[in-house]
Design a protein around this motif. Structure first.
Motif, PDB file in Angstrom:
ATOM      1  N   ALA A  26       0.824  -1.251  -0.098  1.00  0.00           N
ATOM      2  CA  ALA A  26       0.003  -0.085  -0.101  1.00  0.00           C
ATOM      3  C   ALA A  26       0.948   1.368  -0.100  1.00  0.00           C
ATOM      4  O   ALA A  26       1.950   1.208   0.668  1.00  0.00           O
ATOM      5  CB  ALA A  26      -0.852   0.055   1.026  1.00  0.00           C
ATOM      6  N   LYS A  27       0.393   2.487  -0.725  1.00  0.00           N
ATOM      7  CA  LYS A  27       1.221   3.571  -0.626  1.00  0.00           C
ATOM      8  C   LYS A  27       0.362   4.573   0.289  1.00  0.00           C
ATOM      9  O   LYS A  27      -0.904   4.696  -0.086  1.00  0.00           O
ATOM     10  CB  LYS A  27       1.345   3.966  -2.305  1.00  0.00           C
ATOM     11  N   LEU A  28       1.278   5.379   0.784  1.00  0.00           N
ATOM     12  CA  LEU A  28       0.598   6.275   1.639  1.00  0.00           C
ATOM     13  C   LEU A  28      -0.203   7.447   0.775  1.00  0.00           C
ATOM     14  O   LEU A  28       0.374   7.723  -0.367  1.00  0.00           O
ATOM     15  CB  LEU A  28       1.696   7.012   2.593  1.00  0.00           C
ATOM     16  N   GLU A  29      -1.234   7.974   1.203  1.00  0.00           N
ATOM     17  CA  GLU A  29      -2.002   8.891   0.192  1.00  0.00           C
ATOM     18  C   GLU A  29      -2.631   9.968   1.051  1.00  0.00           C
ATOM     19  O   GLU A  29      -2.810   9.665   2.577  1.00  0.00           O
ATOM     20  CB  GLU A  29      -2.856   8.260  -0.740  1.00  0.00           C
ATOM     21  N   LEU A  37      -2.685   5.292   5.178  1.00  0.00           N
ATOM     22  CA  LEU A  37      -2.798   3.975   4.182  1.00  0.00           C
ATOM     23  C   LEU A  37      -4.186   3.890   3.512  1.00  0.00           C
ATOM     24  O   LEU A  37      -5.051   3.969   4.351  1.00  0.00           O
ATOM     25  CB  LEU A  37      -2.278   2.768   4.921  1.00  0.00           C
ATOM     26  N   PRO A  38      -4.146   3.689   2.452  1.00  0.00           N
ATOM     27  CA  PRO A  38      -5.667   3.406   1.873  1.00  0.00           C
ATOM     28  C   PRO A  38      -6.386   2.057   2.153  1.00  0.00           C
ATOM     29  O   PRO A  38      -5.409   1.222   2.613  1.00  0.00           O
ATOM     30  CB  PRO A  38      -5.370   3.148   0.313  1.00  0.00           C
ATOM     31  N   ARG A  39      -7.401   2.060   2.216  1.00  0.00           N
ATOM     32  CA  ARG A  39      -8.177   0.607   2.654  1.00  0.00           C
ATOM     33  C   ARG A  39      -8.266  -0.174   1.599  1.00  0.00           C
ATOM     34  O   ARG A  39      -8.385  -1.232   1.504  1.00  0.00           O
ATOM     35  CB  ARG A  39      -9.496   0.937   3.325  1.00  0.00           C
ATOM     36  N   SER A  52     -10.923  -3.707   0.630  1.00  0.00           N
ATOM     37  CA  SER A  52     -10.285  -4.664   1.590  1.00  0.00           C
ATOM     38  C   SER A  52     -10.896  -5.758   1.841  1.00  0.00           C
ATOM     39  O   SER A  52     -12.148  -5.989   2.039  1.00  0.00           O
ATOM     40  CB  SER A  52      -9.833  -3.854   2.697  1.00  0.00           C
ATOM     41  N   GLY A  53     -10.310  -7.006   1.731  1.00  0.00           N
ATOM     42  CA  GLY A  53     -10.783  -8.515   1.977  1.00  0.00           C
ATOM     43  C   GLY A  53     -11.583  -9.028   0.633  1.00  0.00           C
ATOM     44  O   GLY A  53     -11.830 -10.191   0.583  1.00  0.00           O
ATOM     45  N   SER A  54     -11.258  -8.403  -0.470  1.00  0.00           N
ATOM     46  CA  SER A  54     -11.927  -8.730  -1.650  1.00  0.00           C
ATOM     47  C   SER A  54     -10.787  -9.757  -2.360  1.00  0.00           C
ATOM     48  O   SER A  54      -9.676  -9.466  -2.211  1.00  0.00           O
ATOM     49  CB  SER A  54     -12.392  -7.603  -2.493  1.00  0.00           C
ATOM     50  N   ARG A  55     -11.463 -10.378  -3.307  1.00  0.00           N
ATOM     51  CA  ARG A  55     -10.363 -11.386  -4.336  1.00  0.00           C
ATOM     52  C   ARG A  55     -10.924 -11.404  -5.553  1.00  0.00           C
ATOM     53  O   ARG A  55     -12.563 -11.080  -5.811  1.00  0.00           O
ATOM     54  CB  ARG A  55     -10.432 -12.839  -3.913  1.00  0.00           C
ATOM     55  N   TRP A  56     -10.306 -11.130  -6.707  1.00  0.00           N
ATOM     56  CA  TRP A  56     -10.685 -11.072  -7.928  1.00  0.00           C
ATOM     57  C   TRP A  56      -9.830 -11.730  -8.947  1.00  0.00           C
ATOM     58  O   TRP A  56      -8.482 -11.929  -8.551  1.00  0.00           O
ATOM     59  CB  TRP A  56     -11.033  -9.671  -8.396  1.00  0.00           C
ATOM     60  N   CYS A  66      -7.096  -8.217  -1.585  1.00  0.00           N
ATOM     61  CA  CYS A  66      -6.736  -6.947  -1.213  1.00  0.00           C
ATOM     62  C   CYS A  66      -7.002  -7.021   0.115  1.00  0.00           C
ATOM     63  O   CYS A  66      -7.943  -7.546   0.859  1.00  0.00           O
ATOM     64  CB  CYS A  66      -7.872  -5.757  -1.704  1.00  0.00           C
ATOM     65  N   ARG A  67      -5.950  -6.545   0.984  1.00  0.00           N
ATOM     66  CA  ARG A  67      -5.959  -6.347   2.498  1.00  0.00           C
ATOM     67  C   ARG A  67      -5.189  -5.095   2.584  1.00  0.00           C
ATOM     68  O   ARG A  67      -4.010  -5.037   2.833  1.00  0.00           O
ATOM     69  CB  ARG A  67      -4.922  -7.287   3.190  1.00  0.00           C
TER      70      ARG A  67
END
Length: 110
Positions: A26-29, A37-39, A52-56, A66-67
């Protein structure tokens, strides 16, 4: 000859069992003027947003998750594969290897 063919198929099977994986941290924004940190994750291949928590499955034959803004992906087709006299090509629709003769790429090996 049968032994050589059996060994070639065994090597091919072992090669197809291994996948490769990578993680994009994750990149700070800035969010509302605060560095955080982005979710969510942005798929770097197609720009799609994932919570966050998804799969694709990405368009590049990758299975991603994504976590907390960190995107992790693994190939869906295995690692590398080879067969003597053949070239391995990943079919982008099936995400599986297809083998073609090196001396005639229009001819399948098997």
């Amino acid at each position: 000859m049968k032994v050589l063919l059996s060994l070639s198929l065994l090597c091919l099977t072992l090669a197809l069992c291994h996948t490769y994986c990578f993680t994009r941290p994750a990149k700070l924004e800035f969010i509302n003027g605060v560095m955080m940190l982005p979710r969510d994750c942005i798929d770097s291949y197609d720009g799609s947003k994932h919570s966050s928590g998804s799969r694709w499955n990405s368009a590049n034959c990758l299975e991603c998750s994504c976590r907390g803004g960190e995107m992790s992906c693994c190939s869906r087709y295995g690692g590398t594969a080879s067969s003597p006299g053949c070239k391995a090509v990943v079919n982008p629709e099936t995400c599986e290897y297809e083998f073609y003769r090196i001396d005639d790429p229009s001819e399948p090996c098997f």
